[in-house]
Design an enzyme around this catalytic site. Structure first.
Site, PDB file in Angstrom:
ATOM      1  N   GLU A 101       0.822  -1.209   0.000  1.00 32.14           N
ATOM      2  CA  GLU A 101       0.000   0.000   0.000  1.00 32.14           C
ATOM      3  C   GLU A 101       0.860   1.266   0.000  1.00 32.14           C
ATOM      4  O   GLU A 101       0.354   2.368  -0.253  1.00 32.14           O
ATOM      5  CB  GLU A 101      -0.902   0.037   1.249  1.00 32.14           C
ATOM      6  CG  GLU A 101      -1.920  -1.091   1.344  1.00 32.14           C
ATOM      7  CD  GLU A 101      -1.382  -2.304   2.092  1.00 32.14           C
ATOM      8  OE1 GLU A 101      -0.159  -2.366   2.332  1.00 32.14           O
ATOM      9  OE2 GLU A 101      -2.186  -3.186   2.424  1.00 32.14           O
TER      10      GLU A 101
ATOM     11  N   LYS B 296       3.412   1.420   2.741  1.00 26.37           N
ATOM     12  CA  LYS B 296       3.744   1.544   4.175  1.00 26.37           C
ATOM     13  C   LYS B 296       5.137   2.122   4.362  1.00 26.37           C
ATOM     14  O   LYS B 296       5.374   2.937   5.248  1.00 26.37           O
ATOM     15  CB  LYS B 296       3.689   0.160   4.847  1.00 26.37           C
ATOM     16  CG  LYS B 296       2.310  -0.470   4.824  1.00 26.37           C
ATOM     17  CD  LYS B 296       2.332  -1.876   5.367  1.00 26.37           C
ATOM     18  CE  LYS B 296       3.065  -2.879   4.521  1.00 26.37           C
ATOM     19  NZ  LYS B 296       2.460  -3.169   3.208  1.00 26.37           N
TER      20      LYS B 296
ATOM     21  N   GLY C 183       8.661  -5.945   0.939  1.00 27.89           N
ATOM     22  CA  GLY C 183       9.455  -5.088   0.073  1.00 27.89           C
ATOM     23  C   GLY C 183       8.883  -3.686   0.196  1.00 27.89           C
ATOM     24  O   GLY C 183       7.761  -3.443  -0.232  1.00 27.89           O
ATOM     25  N   HIS C 184       9.607  -2.805   0.843  1.00 29.33           N
ATOM     26  CA  HIS C 184       9.109  -1.445   1.094  1.00 29.33           C
ATOM     27  C   HIS C 184       9.974  -0.456   0.332  1.00 29.33           C
ATOM     28  O   HIS C 184      11.166  -0.332   0.595  1.00 29.33           O
ATOM     29  CB  HIS C 184       9.135  -1.142   2.599  1.00 29.33           C
ATOM     30  CG  HIS C 184       8.183  -1.996   3.383  1.00 29.33           C
ATOM     31  ND1 HIS C 184       7.977  -1.847   4.727  1.00 29.33           N
ATOM     32  CD2 HIS C 184       7.371  -3.002   2.992  1.00 29.33           C
ATOM     33  CE1 HIS C 184       7.079  -2.727   5.136  1.00 29.33           C
ATOM     34  NE2 HIS C 184       6.706  -3.454   4.101  1.00 29.33           N
TER      35      HIS C 184
ATOM     36  N   ARG D 142       6.835 -10.438  -9.295  1.00 28.39           N
ATOM     37  CA  ARG D 142       5.561 -10.947  -9.831  1.00 28.39           C
ATOM     38  C   ARG D 142       4.597  -9.796 -10.125  1.00 28.39           C
ATOM     39  O   ARG D 142       4.534  -8.817  -9.369  1.00 28.39           O
ATOM     40  CB  ARG D 142       4.889 -11.872  -8.806  1.00 28.39           C
ATOM     41  CG  ARG D 142       5.602 -13.189  -8.637  1.00 28.39           C
ATOM     42  CD  ARG D 142       4.896 -14.069  -7.623  1.00 28.39           C
ATOM     43  NE  ARG D 142       4.999 -13.538  -6.269  1.00 28.39           N
ATOM     44  CZ  ARG D 142       4.377 -14.050  -5.218  1.00 28.39           C
ATOM     45  NH1 ARG D 142       3.586 -15.095  -5.371  1.00 28.39           N
ATOM     46  NH2 ARG D 142       4.531 -13.522  -4.025  1.00 28.39           N
TER      47      ARG D 142
ATOM     48  N   LYS E  66      -1.227   6.556  -3.925  1.00 29.82           N
ATOM     49  CA  LYS E  66      -1.298   6.236  -5.354  1.00 29.82           C
ATOM     50  C   LYS E  66      -2.549   6.766  -6.065  1.00 29.82           C
ATOM     51  O   LYS E  66      -3.004   6.179  -7.046  1.00 29.82           O
ATOM     52  CB  LYS E  66      -1.130   4.723  -5.562  1.00 29.82           C
ATOM     53  CG  LYS E  66       0.183   4.188  -4.967  1.00 29.82           C
ATOM     54  CD  LYS E  66       0.521   2.785  -5.360  1.00 29.82           C
ATOM     55  CE  LYS E  66       1.458   2.727  -6.533  1.00 29.82           C
ATOM     56  NZ  LYS E  66       2.101   1.417  -6.694  1.00 29.82           N
TER      57      LYS E  66
HETATM   58  P1  GDP Z   1       4.793  -1.285   0.966  1.00 33.21           P
HETATM   59  O1  GDP Z   1       5.169  -2.727   0.859  1.00 33.21           O
HETATM   60  O2  GDP Z   1       3.458  -1.081   1.602  1.00 33.21           O
HETATM   61  O3  GDP Z   1       5.859  -0.438   1.588  1.00 33.21           O
HETATM   62  O4  GDP Z   1       4.639  -0.779  -0.546  1.00 33.21           O
HETATM   63  P2  GDP Z   1       5.645  -1.092  -1.776  1.00 33.21           P
HETATM   64  O5  GDP Z   1       6.838  -0.242  -1.624  1.00 33.21           O
HETATM   65  O6  GDP Z   1       5.830  -2.557  -1.958  1.00 33.21           O
HETATM   66  O7  GDP Z   1       4.736  -0.657  -2.993  1.00 33.21           O
HETATM   67  C1  GDP Z   1       4.277   0.633  -3.127  1.00 33.21           C
HETATM   68  C2  GDP Z   1       4.878   1.221  -4.424  1.00 33.21           C
HETATM   69  O8  GDP Z   1       4.161   2.389  -4.753  1.00 33.21           O
HETATM   70  C3  GDP Z   1       6.319   1.641  -4.275  1.00 33.21           C
HETATM   71  O9  GDP Z   1       6.963   1.450  -5.485  1.00 33.21           O
HETATM   72  C4  GDP Z   1       6.235   3.134  -3.935  1.00 33.21           C
HETATM   73  O10 GDP Z   1       7.363   3.863  -4.359  1.00 33.21           O
HETATM   74  C5  GDP Z   1       5.017   3.525  -4.732  1.00 33.21           C
HETATM   75  N1  GDP Z   1       4.199   4.609  -4.145  1.00 33.21           N
HETATM   76  C6  GDP Z   1       3.938   4.873  -2.838  1.00 33.21           C
HETATM   77  N2  GDP Z   1       3.081   5.897  -2.736  1.00 33.21           N
HETATM   78  C7  GDP Z   1       2.794   6.292  -4.011  1.00 33.21           C
HETATM   79  C8  GDP Z   1       1.951   7.288  -4.567  1.00 33.21           C
HETATM   80  O11 GDP Z   1       1.258   8.027  -3.873  1.00 33.21           O
HETATM   81  N3  GDP Z   1       1.917   7.374  -5.951  1.00 33.21           N
HETATM   82  C9  GDP Z   1       2.658   6.553  -6.751  1.00 33.21           C
HETATM   83  N4  GDP Z   1       2.557   6.683  -8.056  1.00 33.21           N
HETATM   84  N5  GDP Z   1       3.458   5.597  -6.239  1.00 33.21           N
HETATM   85  C10 GDP Z   1       3.519   5.475  -4.899  1.00 33.21           C
HETATM   86  P1  IMO Z   2       4.775  -5.863   1.983  1.00 33.13           P
HETATM   87  O1  IMO Z   2       5.295  -5.668   3.379  1.00 33.13           O
HETATM   88  C1  IMO Z   2       2.275  -8.235  -0.693  1.00 33.13           C
HETATM   89  C2  IMO Z   2       1.914 -12.506   0.241  1.00 33.13           C
HETATM   90  C3  IMO Z   2       2.485 -13.508  -0.732  1.00 33.13           C
HETATM   91  C4  IMO Z   2       1.515 -14.661  -0.527  1.00 33.13           C
HETATM   92  C5  IMO Z   2       1.241 -14.600   0.970  1.00 33.13           C
HETATM   93  C6  IMO Z   2       2.071 -15.571   1.796  1.00 33.13           C
HETATM   94  O2  IMO Z   2       5.733  -5.454   0.932  1.00 33.13           O
HETATM   95  O3  IMO Z   2       3.405  -5.304   1.825  1.00 33.13           O
HETATM   96  P2  IMO Z   2       4.632 -15.536   2.561  1.00 33.13           P
HETATM   97  O4  IMO Z   2       5.886 -15.564   1.751  1.00 33.13           O
HETATM   98  O5  IMO Z   2       4.498 -14.364   3.460  1.00 33.13           O
HETATM   99  O6  IMO Z   2       4.375 -16.831   3.281  1.00 33.13           O
HETATM  100  O7  IMO Z   2       3.429 -15.446   1.457  1.00 33.13           O
HETATM  101  O8  IMO Z   2       1.529 -13.274   1.375  1.00 33.13           O
HETATM  102  N1  IMO Z   2       2.869 -11.475   0.732  1.00 33.13           N
HETATM  103  C7  IMO Z   2       2.837 -10.194   0.349  1.00 33.13           C
HETATM  104  N2  IMO Z   2       2.071  -9.556  -0.562  1.00 33.13           N
HETATM  105  N3  IMO Z   2       3.166  -7.539   0.036  1.00 33.13           N
HETATM  106  C8  IMO Z   2       3.923  -8.146   0.977  1.00 33.13           C
HETATM  107  O9  IMO Z   2       4.716  -7.472   1.831  1.00 33.13           O
HETATM  108  C9  IMO Z   2       3.815  -9.543   1.131  1.00 33.13           C
HETATM  109  N4  IMO Z   2       4.415 -10.456   1.922  1.00 33.13           N
HETATM  110  C10 IMO Z   2       3.818 -11.627   1.679  1.00 33.13           C
HETATM  111  O10 IMO Z   2       2.451 -13.014  -2.048  1.00 33.13           O
HETATM  112  O11 IMO Z   2       0.303 -14.395  -1.187  1.00 33.13           O
HETATM  113 MG    MG Z   3       5.750  -4.127  -0.599  1.00 34.31          MG
END
Ligand code: GDP
Ligand code: IMO
Ligand code: MG
Length: 427
Positions: free
Chosen positions: A14, A16, A40-41, A303, A331
């Site tokens: 989202e 985070k 993955g953040h 993925r 987003k």
């Molecule tokens: P997390 O796992 O919740 O920390 O989120 P991720 O980093 O995996 O995925 C969120 C993605 O959206 C990342 O590539 C961020 O850089 C991007 N992102 C976060 N906020 C925004 C936003 O407001 N707009 C856009 N376009 N991208 C964003």
């Molecule tokens: P962040 O912190 C999105 C999903 C996997 C799978 C399920 C179980 O970046 O939001 P696991 O390896 O944890 O046993 O997999 O959870 N999953 C995520 N999906 N963001 C993640 O982390 C995830 N971590 C695990 O795709 O469906």
């Molecule tokens: Mg993530």
């Protein structure tokens, strides 16, 4: 002042990391309280993008103590690699500490995650194959090894021996694999990883409690999200820990009354990686737009993420069970070109309108979304910095969400960069 929890309200990714980073500029410490390197953040600062897996998102601010809490499962090799990669890019990671009570992800956890997924065939969950589920399973079965065990060879060997007795039986007899050689594990974990991590291993509960008593701001950064929660998610399509706000207490050692605020992070649409129900899932051209504009590919596994409209039935439930005080809606800019924006406000289940999340999973599998349709804004909002400059349709969307979830939206995301957040309150 109470600690602040940052929690995902959907199925992960989202934003985070971005929101934690935003809040971290005023924090003394950022604590990861569950999950492992399945997370993955991504944080984007200027032209630089940082994809963090185990390292808490406050790491980019000098002066913030990044803490890997007791509720996390730690693959020491991944942590060491991640720290060196950050150092190589000029990020000072010297303040990062790891709880001695956090559990270790072991080589057999990786192998078993891969094997169980393969043997599940069509029923596979689509895990990240990082060994997270098997590591938490061993924690619950009380045969896990902890980070503190890296500091004592005798204990490490004894616990490894107990664990391997079972694991090697399963690997050899169940899956026809070669058994794992304990000496190789000892060489890697005690020979290579332990000396590098030893100076960072601490009693994190003491540290966090001391910072709290001193009135310092503590951020608790969730990984995964509400509907991936082992108890509250779409079981069995979940992760093996408790990302929900309750998990922030058990995973950090803070008590419920020490939490002051819970910031819920939600995307303006929905994504999911891996298998499981997804009532508002889209296919076709709108899904393509969301994937390409939102770069909806896993930070971690690459993925393609499944995409769909925002689901307010789920969001309302998530706000409730996390006791969310404020929402960060990320987003929004991804929706810029859309003529119409749909938001799910209820489900149709066998001709009946359902306003609340059905507790029975099979009902959710056949729930059909009932949408409210709003006009799009059809212009770029990426450069907007003041709430007053947001287009009318954005405000209408925000108001609709607020009216359903009954907590304020405090921030909206208009781009990936650290600076691309518009604060709504007081506007
Ligand atoms: P997390 O796992 O919740 O920390 O989120 P991720 O980093 O995996 O995925 C969120 C993605 O959206 C990342 O590539 C961020 O850089 C991007 N992102 C976060 N906020 C925004 C936003 O407001 N707009 C856009 N376009 N991208 C964003
Ligand atoms: P962040 O912190 C999105 C999903 C996997 C799978 C399920 C179980 O970046 O939001 P696991 O390896 O944890 O046993 O997999 O959870 N999953 C995520 N999906 N963001 C993640 O982390 C995830 N971590 C695990 O795709 O469906
Ligand atoms: Mg993530």
């Amino acid at each position: 002042m109470g600690a602040i929890v940052v929690v995902g309200l959907q199925w992960g990714d989202e934003g985070k990391g971005k929101i934690t980073d935003l809040l971290a500029s005023h924090a003394a410490a950022v604590v990861r309280y569950q999950g492992g390197h399945n997370a993955g953040h991504t944080i984007v600062v200027g032209g630089a993008s940082f994809a963090l897996q185990l390292v808490p998102s406050g790491v980019l601010y000098p002066g913030v103590v990044p803490i890997i809490g007791n509720g996390v499962v730690v693959d020491p090799r991944v942590l060491i690699d991640e720290l060196s990669a950050l150092e190589a890019r000029g990020v000072d990671t010297s303040a990062l500490v790891v709880s001695g009570n956090a559990h270790l992800v072991m080589p057999y956890h990786h192998e078993l995650d891969r094997l169980t997924e393969r043997y599940l065939g069509k029923s596979q969950l689509g895990t990240t194959k990082r060994g997270i589920g098997p590591a938490y399973a061993d924690k619950a079965a009380r045969i896990g090894l902890r980070v503190q065990d890296l500091l004592d060879e005798k204990i490490f060997r004894a616990k490894l021996d107990v664990a391997l007795r079972e694991k090697n039986l399963v690997l050899a007899k169940g899956y026809n694999r070669l058994p794992i050689d304990p000496e190789r594990v000892v060489a890697d974990y005690l020979g290579t990883y332990a000396p590098l991590l030893a100076p960072r291993i601490v009693d994190s509960v003491r540290l966090i409690q001391r910072l709290w008593r001193e009135g310092r701001t503590i951020l608790l950064e969730g990984a995964q999200a509400t509907f991936l929660d082992l108890d509250h998610g779409t079981y069995p399509f979940v992760t093996s820990s408790n990302p929900t706000a309750g998990g922030a207490c058990s995973g950090s050692g803070l008590g419920p009354r020490q939490i002051g605020e819970v910031i819920g992070v939600a995307k303006a649409y929905t994504t999911r990686v891996g298998a499981g129900p997804f009532p508002t899932e889209l296919s076709g051209s709108i899904a393509e737009t969301l994937v390409s504009r939102g770069h909806e590919f896993g930070t971690n596994t690459g993925r393609r993420r499944r995409t769909g409209w925002l689901d307010l039935v789920m969001l309302r439930h998530a706000v409730e069970i996390n006791s969310v005080s404020e929402v960060a809606l990320t987003k929004l800019d991804v929706l810029d070109p859309l003529e119409e924006i749909r938001v799910c406000v209820a489900y149709d289940v066998d001709g009946e309108r359902l306003e609340e999340l059905p507790y029975h999973q099979s009902v959710l599998h056949r729930a059909r979304p009932i949408y409210e349709t709003l006009p799009g804004w059809r212009r770029s909002i990426a450069a907007i910095t003041r709430a007053g400059d947001l287009p009318g349709p954005v405000r209408r969307l925000v108001e609709l969400i607020e009216s359903r979830v009954e907590v304020p939206i405090r921030w909206v995301g208009v781009g990936p960069n650290r600076s691309q957040v518009v604060e709504l309150q007081g506007s």
